[in-house]
Design an enzyme around this catalytic site. Structure first.
Site, PDB file in Angstrom:
ATOM      1  N   TYR A  22     -38.164 -23.882  -8.527  1.00 17.51           N
ATOM      2  CA  TYR A  22     -38.669 -24.116  -9.897  1.00 17.51           C
ATOM      3  C   TYR A  22     -39.415 -25.457  -9.969  1.00 17.51           C
ATOM      4  O   TYR A  22     -40.603 -25.509 -10.312  1.00 17.51           O
ATOM      5  CB  TYR A  22     -37.473 -24.068 -10.851  1.00 17.51           C
ATOM      6  CG  TYR A  22     -37.711 -24.603 -12.238  1.00 17.51           C
ATOM      7  CD1 TYR A  22     -38.833 -24.229 -12.987  1.00 17.51           C
ATOM      8  CD2 TYR A  22     -36.796 -25.474 -12.821  1.00 17.51           C
ATOM      9  CE1 TYR A  22     -39.028 -24.707 -14.270  1.00 17.51           C
ATOM     10  CE2 TYR A  22     -36.974 -25.956 -14.104  1.00 17.51           C
ATOM     11  CZ  TYR A  22     -38.092 -25.584 -14.827  1.00 17.51           C
ATOM     12  OH  TYR A  22     -38.275 -26.059 -16.094  1.00 17.51           O
ATOM     13  N   TYR A  28     -21.582 -32.163  -6.816  1.00 16.23           N
ATOM     14  CA  TYR A  28     -23.052 -32.145  -6.785  1.00 16.23           C
ATOM     15  C   TYR A  28     -23.590 -33.579  -6.917  1.00 16.23           C
ATOM     16  O   TYR A  28     -24.394 -34.039  -6.096  1.00 16.23           O
ATOM     17  CB  TYR A  28     -23.594 -31.257  -7.910  1.00 16.23           C
ATOM     18  CG  TYR A  28     -25.052 -31.464  -8.166  1.00 16.23           C
ATOM     19  CD1 TYR A  28     -25.991 -31.118  -7.200  1.00 16.23           C
ATOM     20  CD2 TYR A  28     -25.501 -32.049  -9.355  1.00 16.23           C
ATOM     21  CE1 TYR A  28     -27.341 -31.352  -7.411  1.00 16.23           C
ATOM     22  CE2 TYR A  28     -26.840 -32.278  -9.570  1.00 16.23           C
ATOM     23  CZ  TYR A  28     -27.755 -31.933  -8.596  1.00 16.23           C
ATOM     24  OH  TYR A  28     -29.091 -32.178  -8.814  1.00 16.23           O
TER      25      TYR A  28
HETATM   26  N1  UFG Z   1     -24.331 -24.886 -21.195  1.00 21.69           N
HETATM   27  C1  UFG Z   1     -23.754 -24.017 -22.100  1.00 21.69           C
HETATM   28  N2  UFG Z   1     -23.944 -22.680 -21.913  1.00 21.69           N
HETATM   29  C2  UFG Z   1     -24.685 -22.173 -20.896  1.00 21.69           C
HETATM   30  C3  UFG Z   1     -25.270 -23.075 -19.963  1.00 21.69           C
HETATM   31  C4  UFG Z   1     -25.073 -24.421 -20.150  1.00 21.69           C
HETATM   32  O1  UFG Z   1     -23.068 -24.431 -23.029  1.00 21.69           O
HETATM   33  O2  UFG Z   1     -24.806 -20.953 -20.784  1.00 21.69           O
HETATM   34  C5  UFG Z   1     -24.139 -26.338 -21.382  1.00 21.69           C
HETATM   35  C6  UFG Z   1     -23.488 -27.018 -20.217  1.00 21.69           C
HETATM   36  O3  UFG Z   1     -22.094 -26.922 -20.281  1.00 21.69           O
HETATM   37  C7  UFG Z   1     -24.025 -28.439 -20.366  1.00 21.69           C
HETATM   38  C8  UFG Z   1     -25.428 -28.242 -20.948  1.00 21.69           C
HETATM   39  O4  UFG Z   1     -25.421 -26.928 -21.491  1.00 21.69           O
HETATM   40  O5  UFG Z   1     -23.252 -29.144 -21.289  1.00 21.69           O
HETATM   41  C9  UFG Z   1     -26.518 -28.325 -19.917  1.00 21.69           C
HETATM   42  O6  UFG Z   1     -26.145 -27.498 -18.819  1.00 21.69           O
HETATM   43  P1  UFG Z   1     -27.157 -27.096 -17.653  1.00 21.69           P
HETATM   44  O7  UFG Z   1     -26.419 -26.183 -16.734  1.00 21.69           O
HETATM   45  O8  UFG Z   1     -28.435 -26.627 -18.241  1.00 21.69           O
HETATM   46  O9  UFG Z   1     -27.478 -28.481 -16.950  1.00 21.69           O
HETATM   47  P2  UFG Z   1     -26.492 -29.597 -16.349  1.00 21.69           P
HETATM   48  O10 UFG Z   1     -26.520 -30.737 -17.317  1.00 21.69           O
HETATM   49  O11 UFG Z   1     -25.182 -29.073 -15.945  1.00 21.69           O
HETATM   50  O12 UFG Z   1     -27.234 -29.982 -15.005  1.00 21.69           O
HETATM   51  C10 UFG Z   1     -28.647 -30.107 -14.927  1.00 21.69           C
HETATM   52  C11 UFG Z   1     -29.076 -29.765 -13.502  1.00 21.69           C
HETATM   53  C12 UFG Z   1     -28.562 -30.789 -12.549  1.00 21.69           C
HETATM   54  C13 UFG Z   1     -28.920 -32.172 -13.044  1.00 21.69           C
HETATM   55  C14 UFG Z   1     -28.464 -32.404 -14.441  1.00 21.69           C
HETATM   56  C15 UFG Z   1     -28.929 -33.746 -14.916  1.00 21.69           C
HETATM   57  O13 UFG Z   1     -28.583 -28.494 -13.101  1.00 21.69           O
HETATM   58  O14 UFG Z   1     -29.136 -30.551 -11.307  1.00 21.69           O
HETATM   59  O15 UFG Z   1     -29.015 -31.398 -15.270  1.00 21.69           O
HETATM   60  O16 UFG Z   1     -28.466 -34.023 -16.202  1.00 21.69           O
HETATM   61  F1  UFG Z   1     -28.310 -33.079 -12.244  1.00 21.69           F
END
Ligand code: UFG
Length: 325
Positions: free
Chosen positions: A11, A139
């Site tokens: 991506y 991670y």
């Molecule tokens: N979330 C939900 N429901 C979903 C998916 C996500 O509530 O279906 C929440 C997660 O719990 C989190 C937020 O949305 O609180 C963002 O989640 P993401 O999975 O979109 O992203 P992350 O913050 O976990 O991680 C992403 C990238 C990482 C990076 C990070 C930096 O995957 O590689 O952002 O902040 F390091």
């Protein structure tokens, strides 16, 4: 410059490749296609793993590579809690294999894809680059390990590095032909948009009892094209024996509920949401200060507002409901 872009079919990689080409660089994508998509690559592609030192050496020599942009890694914080070995092996061992191949081939410049996850649960916001590294999931820990490794290689072997700590990347190229397509998709924006496409009945909110104004986690969302542009600027900031670190975010935090609401506005779909348990390894709040990238790289995001980021993501998903399939 001749650039080897690991993770170039992913991506973020596909967007970085596009910006590199537009800036006149020659970009060779290097991707195992385990997660990446051949269709996302417009230029040259080497299909190989970063764990394959021989394939790396061959690619570095054959294409007279001058600089490596290293994106190839596993990226899911939640998964890394359940499967830490997978993350340390791919992310840390992969980076080590790459650095050794670079040394053998006399390539001494690298841009590294790091993450906000290196900060864990920060004690103050916005986060600055000198703030403590305290990851709360494997991670983030794997990326901290690589940053330390880069410092050691810089000092001992003269490698020059720019480490870019991405906050939450979303959106798609405004041209609409490349975008986010993970399998399975775990990221918030595409998961919410999948509901608008009818691929799921409701989006799950992973925890609404956090200590935030609406109880849901807060993130700083950055447009993938703006993120990609920073990689091109980073090429000019590499200095021998130095590791320079930059946060890349927009400096504004949005809760999960606010993101869902923005998606409702962009799509005109009611997007039902239901509360689910907290996801392991989730920090509560991550918001960047990107003042250093603005000052030293002259980085200026073109699409800083969340509504535009979501609009571009929606244009991609609406026109490619099955990703690249
Ligand atoms: N979330 C939900 N429901 C979903 C998916 C996500 O509530 O279906 C929440 C997660 O719990 C989190 C937020 O949305 O609180 C963002 O989640 P993401 O999975 O979109 O992203 P992350 O913050 O976990 O991680 C992403 C990238 C990482 C990076 C990070 C930096 O995957 O590689 O952002 O902040 F390091």
């Amino acid at each position: 410059m001749n650039v080897l872009l690991t993770g170039g079919a992913g991506y973020i990689g596909s967007h970085v490749a596009r910006v590199l080409a537009a800036a006149g660089h020659r970009c060779v994508a290097y991707d195992s296609l385990v997660k990446g998509h051949r269709q996302a690559v417009a230029g040259e592609l080497v299909v190989a793993d970063v764990a394959d030192g021989q394939a790396l050496r061959q690619a570095l020599r054959r294409h007279a590579i001058e600089v490596v942009i290293h994106l190839a890694a596993f990226i899911e914080a939640g998964e890394s809690v359940a499967q830490p070995g997978k993350y340390f092996q791919n992310n840390v061992l992969g980076a080590w294999t790459l650095l050794e191949a670079m040394r053998d081939c006399g390539v001494s410049k690298i841009v590294f894809s790091s993450t906000a996850a290196v900060y864990g649960q920060p004690s103050r916001l916005p986060i600055e680059e000198a703030d403590a590294l305290a990851p709360v999931n494997p991670y983030g820990a794997s990326k901290v390990c690589v940053e330390y490794m880069l410092r050691a290689y810089a000092e001992a072997h003269g490698i020059g590095c720019v480490s870019l700590r991405y906050f939450n990347v979303a959106g798609a190229d405004p041209a609409g032909d490349i975008g986010e397509a993970h399998e399975p998709e775990t990221h918030l924006v595409p998961r919410v948009l999948q509901v608008a496409l009818g691929a799921a009945a409701a989006v799950e909110i992973f925890g609404d009892d956090y200590d935030t104004p609406d109880g849901t986690c807060i993130r700083d969302y950055i447009h993938v094209t703006d993120l990609a542009a920073a990689h091109v600027l980073a090429l000019g900031a590499i200095r021998a024996s130095q590791v320079r670190v930059y946060n890349l975010g927009n400096g504004e935090g949005f809760s999960v509920k606010q993101v869902i609401q923005t998606c409702r506005q962009a799509t005109g779909h009611p997007i039902p949401a239901k509360v689910a348990p907290r996801r392991a390894g989730d920090p509560l709040r991550l918001v960047a200060s990107s003042a250093k990238a603005a000052a030293e790289l002259s980085w200026r995001p073109k699409f800083p507002d969340l509504a535009t980021i979501v609009e571009h993501a929606w244009a991609w998903h609406r026109n490619h409901p099955r990703g690249y399939a």
